[in-house]
Design an enzyme around this catalytic site. Sequence first.
Site, PDB file in Angstrom:
ATOM      1  N   SER A  28     -10.788  -2.884  -2.863  1.00 59.01           N
ATOM      2  CA  SER A  28     -11.311  -1.528  -3.027  1.00 59.01           C
ATOM      3  C   SER A  28     -12.668  -1.659  -3.699  1.00 59.01           C
ATOM      4  O   SER A  28     -12.949  -2.697  -4.304  1.00 59.01           O
ATOM      5  CB  SER A  28     -10.366  -0.762  -3.949  1.00 59.01           C
TER       6      SER A  28
ATOM      7  N   TYR B 251      -4.104   0.385 -11.609  1.00 54.41           N
ATOM      8  CA  TYR B 251      -4.576   0.209 -10.225  1.00 54.41           C
ATOM      9  C   TYR B 251      -5.747  -0.769 -10.197  1.00 54.41           C
ATOM     10  O   TYR B 251      -5.748  -1.734  -9.426  1.00 54.41           O
ATOM     11  CB  TYR B 251      -4.988   1.558  -9.634  1.00 54.41           C
TER      12      TYR B 251
HETATM   13  P1  NAP Z   1      -2.013   5.453   2.450  1.00 58.15           P
HETATM   14  O1  NAP Z   1      -2.381   6.337   3.576  1.00 58.15           O
HETATM   15  O2  NAP Z   1      -1.197   6.009   1.343  1.00 58.15           O
HETATM   16  O3  NAP Z   1      -1.285   4.161   3.062  1.00 58.15           O
HETATM   17  C1  NAP Z   1      -0.623   3.226   2.248  1.00 58.15           C
HETATM   18  C2  NAP Z   1       0.260   2.347   3.106  1.00 58.15           C
HETATM   19  O4  NAP Z   1       0.911   1.382   2.260  1.00 58.15           O
HETATM   20  C3  NAP Z   1       1.350   3.132   3.815  1.00 58.15           C
HETATM   21  O5  NAP Z   1       1.452   2.660   5.143  1.00 58.15           O
HETATM   22  C4  NAP Z   1       2.604   2.801   3.026  1.00 58.15           C
HETATM   23  O6  NAP Z   1       3.732   2.802   3.901  1.00 58.15           O
HETATM   24  C5  NAP Z   1       2.300   1.377   2.541  1.00 58.15           C
HETATM   25  N1  NAP Z   1       3.063   1.041   1.340  1.00 58.15           N
HETATM   26  C6  NAP Z   1       2.989   1.605   0.111  1.00 58.15           C
HETATM   27  N2  NAP Z   1       3.883   1.047  -0.714  1.00 58.15           N
HETATM   28  C7  NAP Z   1       4.545   0.112   0.013  1.00 58.15           C
HETATM   29  C8  NAP Z   1       5.606  -0.797  -0.264  1.00 58.15           C
HETATM   30  N3  NAP Z   1       6.207  -0.876  -1.472  1.00 58.15           N
HETATM   31  N4  NAP Z   1       6.037  -1.626   0.731  1.00 58.15           N
HETATM   32  C9  NAP Z   1       5.491  -1.560   1.970  1.00 58.15           C
HETATM   33  N5  NAP Z   1       4.491  -0.729   2.289  1.00 58.15           N
HETATM   34  C10 NAP Z   1       4.031   0.100   1.329  1.00 58.15           C
HETATM   35  O7  NAP Z   1      -3.314   4.871   1.766  1.00 58.15           O
HETATM   36  P2  NAP Z   1      -4.567   4.033   2.333  1.00 58.15           P
HETATM   37  O8  NAP Z   1      -5.769   4.650   1.767  1.00 58.15           O
HETATM   38  O9  NAP Z   1      -4.492   3.825   3.785  1.00 58.15           O
HETATM   39  O10 NAP Z   1      -4.334   2.658   1.552  1.00 58.15           O
HETATM   40  C11 NAP Z   1      -4.407   1.389   2.167  1.00 58.15           C
HETATM   41  C12 NAP Z   1      -5.038   0.402   1.190  1.00 58.15           C
HETATM   42  O11 NAP Z   1      -6.396   0.770   0.959  1.00 58.15           O
HETATM   43  C13 NAP Z   1      -4.383   0.354  -0.189  1.00 58.15           C
HETATM   44  O12 NAP Z   1      -4.290  -0.991  -0.596  1.00 58.15           O
HETATM   45  C14 NAP Z   1      -5.360   1.123  -1.074  1.00 58.15           C
HETATM   46  O13 NAP Z   1      -5.287   0.745  -2.409  1.00 58.15           O
HETATM   47  C15 NAP Z   1      -6.670   0.741  -0.418  1.00 58.15           C
HETATM   48  N6  NAP Z   1      -7.823   1.630  -0.689  1.00 58.15           N
HETATM   49  C16 NAP Z   1      -7.778   2.943  -0.356  1.00 58.15           C
HETATM   50  C17 NAP Z   1      -8.882   3.764  -0.633  1.00 58.15           C
HETATM   51  C18 NAP Z   1      -8.922   5.233  -0.291  1.00 58.15           C
HETATM   52  O14 NAP Z   1      -9.825   5.931  -0.763  1.00 58.15           O
HETATM   53  N7  NAP Z   1      -8.012   5.742   0.508  1.00 58.15           N
HETATM   54  C19 NAP Z   1     -10.017   3.205  -1.243  1.00 58.15           C
HETATM   55  C20 NAP Z   1     -10.010   1.868  -1.572  1.00 58.15           C
HETATM   56  C21 NAP Z   1      -8.912   1.078  -1.288  1.00 58.15           C
HETATM   57  P3  NAP Z   1       5.216   3.265   3.506  1.00 58.15           P
HETATM   58  O15 NAP Z   1       5.092   4.310   2.427  1.00 58.15           O
HETATM   59  O16 NAP Z   1       5.788   3.744   4.795  1.00 58.15           O
HETATM   60  O17 NAP Z   1       5.885   1.995   3.071  1.00 58.15           O
END
Ligand code: NAP
Length: 272
Positions: A133, A146
């Site tokens: 991130s 986080y």
């Molecule tokens: P999201 O839409 O909430 O997706 C998160 C994904 O992680 C979901 O598919 C969820 O699936 C899975 N997940 C969560 N806990 C889990 C567990 N215990 N076991 C298996 N799967 C799990 O959020 P996103 O933004 O796409 O996040 C993806 C990555 O990008 C993360 O690492 C996040 O920290 C990073 N990120 C996001 C942002 C942002 O602004 N959105 C910015 C920087 C970095 P299930 O709940 O079905 O398991």
Amino acid sequence: MTNIQKVVLITGASSGIGKATAEKLLEEGYIVYGSARKTEELESIKGIRALKLDMTDYASLEKAVEKVIHEQNRIDVLFNNAGYGQYGSVEETPIEDAKYQFDVNLFGLARLTQLVLPHMRKQKSGTIINTSSMGGKIYTPLGAWYHATKHALEGWSDCLRLEVKSFGIDVVIIEPGGIQTSWGSIAIKKMMSISGSGPYKKLMKASAERMKSTYEGQGSLSPPSVIADVVSKAVASPRPKTRYVAGKYAKQLMFIRKYLGDRIFDRVITPK
Ligand code: NAP
């Protein structure tokens, strides 16, 4: 090996960045295995090979890798993407919750990588892409646990890159900025439940309001396809970059922290 034959395993493919990336790579002809806890969400992605997997359940990680190897006899790309934001003050966050944050964002990812590496070494090729991130370089109020996981993931990934280089394996770090996914509402909910009524409630309220207006307001952040494009570029490249920065605010905030210093960054990042 042509793109058509590459086998990709994506964690967190049921939503947001993982889902958009799965859709993009499927469109480009890759064989895509997508994993998550909620497999019903995965089933809506046409062509995906769904794997039920919880990052904290190592038996489910082993089963997932065994299935891919059994069916394809190789894994070319591991996209370690599953994760969430355990927001809330350091003082009030139960250590169990903090450990769970590390279990999902770092140790589960590390265990899955350990399981995939022998196969990539045998193939003498592979790409491991880790979703860090901008928060792996900067910090935000009430995001200590986080950011601890993402800052740790940055150093861990750099060391891994050195270890596996001689086996023909690349390690790539993705540093997304603000991306319109359910990440924001999950982080806000955690923050409110942990710090909503205690001594940090004033900071919590201001931070939650700012996060709400960015994550829950339409169009103020980048769509997840911005990260899917970057992953697609890294996967197709014979020599991917070590880091890709993309998405709203990422370059600007990382610049301020790096070149203007912590005190100025503190002022920029603290909500009024
Ligand atoms: P999201 O839409 O909430 O997706 C998160 C994904 O992680 C979901 O598919 C969820 O699936 C899975 N997940 C969560 N806990 C889990 C567990 N215990 N076991 C298996 N799967 C799990 O959020 P996103 O933004 O796409 O996040 C993806 C990555 O990008 C993360 O690492 C996040 O920290 C990073 N990120 C996001 C942002 C942002 O602004 N959105 C910015 C920087 C970095 P299930 O709940 O079905 O398991």
